[in-house]
Design an enzyme around this catalytic site. Structure first.
Site, PDB file in Angstrom:
ATOM      1  N   CYS A   1       0.821  -1.218   0.000  1.00  0.00           N
ATOM      2  CA  CYS A   1       0.000   0.000   0.000  1.00  0.00           C
ATOM      3  C   CYS A   1       0.853   1.265   0.000  1.00  0.00           C
ATOM      4  O   CYS A   1       0.703   2.124  -0.863  1.00  0.00           O
ATOM      5  CB  CYS A   1      -0.934  -0.013   1.204  1.00  0.00           C
ATOM      6  SG  CYS A   1      -1.901   1.482   1.357  1.00  0.00           S
TER       7      CYS A   1
ATOM      8  N   LYS B   1      -1.933   7.235  -5.730  1.00  0.00           N
ATOM      9  CA  LYS B   1      -2.744   8.445  -5.464  1.00  0.00           C
ATOM     10  C   LYS B   1      -1.955   9.705  -5.799  1.00  0.00           C
ATOM     11  O   LYS B   1      -2.516  10.686  -6.260  1.00  0.00           O
ATOM     12  CB  LYS B   1      -3.213   8.501  -4.009  1.00  0.00           C
ATOM     13  CG  LYS B   1      -4.220   7.464  -3.540  1.00  0.00           C
ATOM     14  CD  LYS B   1      -5.335   7.084  -4.420  1.00  0.00           C
ATOM     15  CE  LYS B   1      -5.272   5.930  -5.338  1.00  0.00           C
ATOM     16  NZ  LYS B   1      -5.134   4.576  -5.065  1.00  0.00           N
TER      17      LYS B   1
ATOM     18  N   GLY C   1      -7.258  -5.998 -18.072  1.00  0.00           N
ATOM     19  CA  GLY C   1      -7.996  -5.997 -16.798  1.00  0.00           C
ATOM     20  C   GLY C   1      -8.625  -4.641 -16.564  1.00  0.00           C
ATOM     21  O   GLY C   1      -7.912  -3.649 -16.359  1.00  0.00           O
TER      22      GLY C   1
ATOM     23  N   ILE D   1      -9.929  -2.204 -10.697  1.00  0.00           N
ATOM     24  CA  ILE D   1      -9.521  -0.950 -10.067  1.00  0.00           C
ATOM     25  C   ILE D   1      -8.100  -0.549 -10.467  1.00  0.00           C
ATOM     26  O   ILE D   1      -7.854   0.585 -10.882  1.00  0.00           O
ATOM     27  CB  ILE D   1      -9.688  -1.055  -8.537  1.00  0.00           C
ATOM     28  CG1 ILE D   1     -11.182  -1.153  -8.197  1.00  0.00           C
ATOM     29  CG2 ILE D   1      -9.053   0.139  -7.842  1.00  0.00           C
ATOM     30  CD1 ILE D   1     -11.518  -1.137  -6.725  1.00  0.00           C
TER      31      ILE D   1
ATOM     32  N   GLY E   1      -5.771  -8.938 -11.062  1.00  0.00           N
ATOM     33  CA  GLY E   1      -6.047  -9.377  -9.699  1.00  0.00           C
ATOM     34  C   GLY E   1      -4.782  -9.676  -8.917  1.00  0.00           C
ATOM     35  O   GLY E   1      -3.669  -9.533  -9.424  1.00  0.00           O
TER      36      GLY E   1
ATOM     37  N   ASP F   1      -4.987  -9.057   3.319  1.00  0.00           N
ATOM     38  CA  ASP F   1      -5.214  -9.715   2.027  1.00  0.00           C
ATOM     39  C   ASP F   1      -5.134 -11.237   2.136  1.00  0.00           C
ATOM     40  O   ASP F   1      -5.817 -11.948   1.405  1.00  0.00           O
ATOM     41  CB  ASP F   1      -4.163  -9.259   0.991  1.00  0.00           C
ATOM     42  CG  ASP F   1      -4.388  -7.840   0.505  1.00  0.00           C
ATOM     43  OD1 ASP F   1      -5.263  -7.150   1.062  1.00  0.00           O
ATOM     44  OD2 ASP F   1      -3.682  -7.413  -0.434  1.00  0.00           O
TER      45      ASP F   1
ATOM     46  N   ALA G   1      -6.756  -2.161   2.092  1.00  0.00           N
ATOM     47  CA  ALA G   1      -5.970  -1.749   3.263  1.00  0.00           C
ATOM     48  C   ALA G   1      -6.869  -1.448   4.465  1.00  0.00           C
ATOM     49  O   ALA G   1      -6.556  -1.822   5.593  1.00  0.00           O
ATOM     50  CB  ALA G   1      -5.143  -0.516   2.907  1.00  0.00           C
TER      51      ALA G   1
ATOM     52  N   HIS H   1     -25.173  23.347   1.888  1.00  0.00           N
ATOM     53  CA  HIS H   1     -25.400  23.678   0.483  1.00  0.00           C
ATOM     54  C   HIS H   1     -24.460  24.798   0.072  1.00  0.00           C
ATOM     55  O   HIS H   1     -24.321  25.767   0.830  1.00  0.00           O
ATOM     56  CB  HIS H   1     -26.852  24.126   0.284  1.00  0.00           C
ATOM     57  CG  HIS H   1     -27.133  24.596  -1.106  1.00  0.00           C
ATOM     58  ND1 HIS H   1     -27.307  23.704  -2.147  1.00  0.00           N
ATOM     59  CD2 HIS H   1     -27.230  25.843  -1.632  1.00  0.00           C
ATOM     60  CE1 HIS H   1     -27.526  24.391  -3.268  1.00  0.00           C
ATOM     61  NE2 HIS H   1     -27.482  25.697  -2.986  1.00  0.00           N
TER      62      HIS H   1
HETATM   63  P1  NAD Z   1      -9.543  -6.657  -9.799  1.00  0.00           P
HETATM   64  O1  NAD Z   1      -9.981  -8.000  -9.396  1.00  0.00           O
HETATM   65  O2  NAD Z   1     -10.129  -5.458  -9.188  1.00  0.00           O
HETATM   66  O3  NAD Z   1      -9.717  -6.484 -11.375  1.00  0.00           O
HETATM   67  C1  NAD Z   1      -9.168  -7.382 -12.295  1.00  0.00           C
HETATM   68  C2  NAD Z   1      -9.983  -7.285 -13.559  1.00  0.00           C
HETATM   69  O4  NAD Z   1      -9.345  -8.062 -14.545  1.00  0.00           O
HETATM   70  C3  NAD Z   1     -11.398  -7.823 -13.401  1.00  0.00           C
HETATM   71  O5  NAD Z   1     -12.282  -6.876 -13.913  1.00  0.00           O
HETATM   72  C4  NAD Z   1     -11.384  -9.102 -14.226  1.00  0.00           C
HETATM   73  O6  NAD Z   1     -12.628  -9.381 -14.817  1.00  0.00           O
HETATM   74  C5  NAD Z   1     -10.325  -8.792 -15.256  1.00  0.00           C
HETATM   75  N1  NAD Z   1      -9.635  -9.944 -15.814  1.00  0.00           N
HETATM   76  C6  NAD Z   1      -9.253 -11.071 -15.182  1.00  0.00           C
HETATM   77  N2  NAD Z   1      -8.592 -11.887 -16.045  1.00  0.00           N
HETATM   78  C7  NAD Z   1      -8.550 -11.236 -17.226  1.00  0.00           C
HETATM   79  C8  NAD Z   1      -8.001 -11.536 -18.514  1.00  0.00           C
HETATM   80  N3  NAD Z   1      -7.347 -12.669 -18.745  1.00  0.00           N
HETATM   81  N4  NAD Z   1      -8.156 -10.651 -19.515  1.00  0.00           N
HETATM   82  C9  NAD Z   1      -8.829  -9.480 -19.294  1.00  0.00           C
HETATM   83  N5  NAD Z   1      -9.356  -9.143 -18.105  1.00  0.00           N
HETATM   84  C10 NAD Z   1      -9.214 -10.007 -17.089  1.00  0.00           C
HETATM   85  O7  NAD Z   1      -7.962  -6.684  -9.628  1.00  0.00           O
HETATM   86  P2  NAD Z   1      -6.890  -5.507  -9.695  1.00  0.00           P
HETATM   87  O8  NAD Z   1      -7.428  -4.320 -10.384  1.00  0.00           O
HETATM   88  O9  NAD Z   1      -5.668  -6.154 -10.253  1.00  0.00           O
HETATM   89  O10 NAD Z   1      -6.708  -5.160  -8.185  1.00  0.00           O
HETATM   90  C11 NAD Z   1      -6.200  -6.150  -7.289  1.00  0.00           C
HETATM   91  C12 NAD Z   1      -6.654  -5.956  -5.881  1.00  0.00           C
HETATM   92  O11 NAD Z   1      -6.105  -4.780  -5.322  1.00  0.00           O
HETATM   93  C13 NAD Z   1      -8.145  -5.871  -5.752  1.00  0.00           C
HETATM   94  O12 NAD Z   1      -8.523  -6.667  -4.650  1.00  0.00           O
HETATM   95  C14 NAD Z   1      -8.422  -4.440  -5.475  1.00  0.00           C
HETATM   96  O13 NAD Z   1      -9.552  -4.256  -4.656  1.00  0.00           O
HETATM   97  C15 NAD Z   1      -7.145  -4.005  -4.770  1.00  0.00           C
HETATM   98  N6  NAD Z   1      -6.886  -2.605  -5.080  1.00  0.00           N
HETATM   99  C16 NAD Z   1      -7.658  -1.659  -4.499  1.00  0.00           C
HETATM  100  C17 NAD Z   1      -7.462  -0.344  -4.817  1.00  0.00           C
HETATM  101  C18 NAD Z   1      -8.306   0.696  -4.192  1.00  0.00           C
HETATM  102  O14 NAD Z   1      -8.876   0.465  -3.137  1.00  0.00           O
HETATM  103  N7  NAD Z   1      -8.447   1.860  -4.811  1.00  0.00           N
HETATM  104  C19 NAD Z   1      -6.527   0.036  -5.753  1.00  0.00           C
HETATM  105  C20 NAD Z   1      -5.792  -0.943  -6.339  1.00  0.00           C
HETATM  106  C21 NAD Z   1      -5.994  -2.263  -5.998  1.00  0.00           C
END
Ligand code: NAD
Length: 468
Positions: A42, A51, A177, A180, A267, A308, A316, A440
């Protein structure tokens, strides 16, 4: 041999919180971290540096649209070294702060990689030093999911950590992907000048959120980026001198295309399998998660796990709350992880945030619900800041009127969502939210307006219907 009452493995937001809380409650605590700086993914290569870069992106984008306000700036000149220096200085400030807080609490911080050798001992990989503990908190987090079919050995194929290094600004970048991480990094690289293509396996970006809440972001991405391919799979990736050749399988995607760089953000994988937990008798499931009860205890009495590594959502703020529970239980307090909601935020432009149940979850479960949807085009504040594309949606139980969930898309949605999280935890109903006077003109009014839309008491728009 080092002896400690409480050993915490991993110094991310979960790990350092557990260590500090246990120390504050009077325990002798040792915190082990494999990387030289504290703070985990993080602080070092995740939430915080991203950020900082997203703020840089926001400034660039705002300056581009300033002409709408009657102010014209010249085209921004990007000094990549300056951007990186700013990001790194924020990270250093925070990780240094954690280090100082550890020292002030007399937490013994050790740099090394710990693996269990028994239910009361770990050994450090490099030094072979053994640490004996009474109680342990496993806070080892997660790592980027890497499909072996993608050529990560080529530096042009990046994970999120590589992308945050900002080595260069590729001309054409593919983001695999539409979750997020993918969308946040796309926001950054788009602002810095890359031409972005996103490929998402599912039928919408950010599949976990409701489609109508994601829609303003999706529309903007479709307009600004070269392409957003949904329901599309990357079937292969090969490295050529001129770029990374990617083959797709999907109705709207081309058969193949070549990009200067590819970011893979599909992911994260939990690190439960990487600490020899079995030698302590701790059960790790097939996916690498460690199961715990509500007191964050694993199947082994004196070993706890948080963050995690214990399950989704990998966020986080979830880890921090679990950490406090683990530390308090260790110190004999009656504590448990008992929350009604964990908010999620994508810090994209516009931001997307949701908390409690989504509408699709309510539909799947057959819950009788009502909703109030307030389009930000009717918000004076939203129009004043030139951002009318947002939407706030509140979901209520039909019988009791209690709030079940909320979704927001728009500027500062990530900050605005906390009110709904508190409302859910407090068991508020529509009237509690609608009758709370919101200042407001603020964006926070949109939450009250969403409740008024559900109640039928809205006057800033035509009420959808009168509530009986
Ligand atoms: P995610 O699971 O949020 O998104 C992964 C995306 O990839 C999904 O939409 C999925 O459908 C897609 N995907 C999977 N396999 C694929 C493929 N072969 N081809 C195309 N698309 C595919 O994972 P992330 O964005 O890597 O984030 C990882 C983790 O970190 C998550 O748990 C997220 O919540 C966390 N995170 C949170 C924040 C935040 O709070 N702002 C920021 C970054 C990450």
């Amino acid at each position: 041999m080092i002896k400690t009452q409480v050993l915490v493995i991993g110094s991310g937001p979960g790990g350092y919180t557990a260590a500090f809380r246990a120390a504050d409650l009077g325990k002798n605590v040792t915190l082990i971290e494999r990387h030289p700086s504290l703070g985990g993914v993080c602080l070092n290569v995740g939430c915080i540096p991203s950020k900082s870069l997203l703020h840089t992106a926001e400034v660039i984008n705002e300056s581009k649209h300033a002409s709408d306000l009657g102010v014209t700036f010249s085209k921004p000149k990007i000094n990549l070294e300056g951007v990186k220096k700013n990001k790194d200085s924020i990270v250093q400030k925070l990780t240094g702060g954690i280090q100082a807080l550890a020292k002030a609490r007399k937490v013994n911080v050790i740099n090394g990689y710990a693996k269990f050798i028994s239910k009361n001992q770990v050994v450090l990989d490099d030094s072979n030093e053994v640490i004996e503990f009474e109680q342990c908190v496993i806070a080892v987090g997660s790592r980027v999911t890497k499909f072996p079919m993608f050529p990560f050995e080529d530096k042009r194929v990046m994970d999120s950590t590589d992308a945050l290094l900002l080595d260069d600004i590729p001309k054409r970048m593919l983001v695999v992907g539409g979750g997020i991480i993918g969308l946040e990094m796309a926001t950054i690289y788009d602002a810095l000048g890359s031409e972005i293509t996103i490929v998402e396996l599912g039928g919408q970006i950010i599949p976990a959120a409701d489609k109508d809440i994601v829609s303003p972001l999706f529309k903007k991405a479709k307009k600004n980026y070269a392409n957003v391919f949904l329901n599309t799979k990357v079937t292969s990736m090969s490295t050529l001198k001129k770029g990374i050749k990617v083959e797709f399988e999907g109705k709207d995607a081309p058969k193949n295309d070549t990009f200067d760089k590819v970011l893979v953000a599909v992911g994260r994988t939990p690190n439960g399998n990487l600490v020899d937990a079995d030698k302590a008798g701790v059960h790790v499931n097939e996916s690498g998660f460690i199961e715990t009860d509500r007191q964050m205890k694993t199947n082994v009495e004196n070993i706890f796990a948080i963050g995690d590594v214990v399950g989704q959502p990998m966020l986080a703020h979830k880890a921090v709350h679990e950490a406090k529970v683990a530390a308090e239980v260790i110190c004999g307090e009656k504590s448990g992880f008992d929350v009604l909601t964990i908010p999620s935020v994508a810090y994209t432009d516009p931001e997307v945030a949701w908390t409690g149940k989504t509408e699709k979850e309510l539909k799947e479960k057959g819950v009788d619900y009502e909703k109030g949807v307030f389009p930000w085009a009717a918000s004076g504040r939203s129009l004043s800041i030139g951002r009318s594309e947002g939407v706030s949606k509140a979901l209520f139980d039909t019988k009791s009127g209690k709030i079940l969930g909320m979704g927001i898309c728009g500027t500062n949605a990530g900050d605005l969502i906390s009110e709904a999280s508190l409302a859910i935890e407090m068991g508020c109903d529509m009237s509690d939210i609608a009758l709370t006077i919101h200042a407001h003109p603020t964006l926070s009014e949109t939450t009250a307006f969403a409740a008024e839309m559900a109640e039928g008491t809205i006057t800033d728009l035509m009420p959808p219907r009168k509530r009986k």
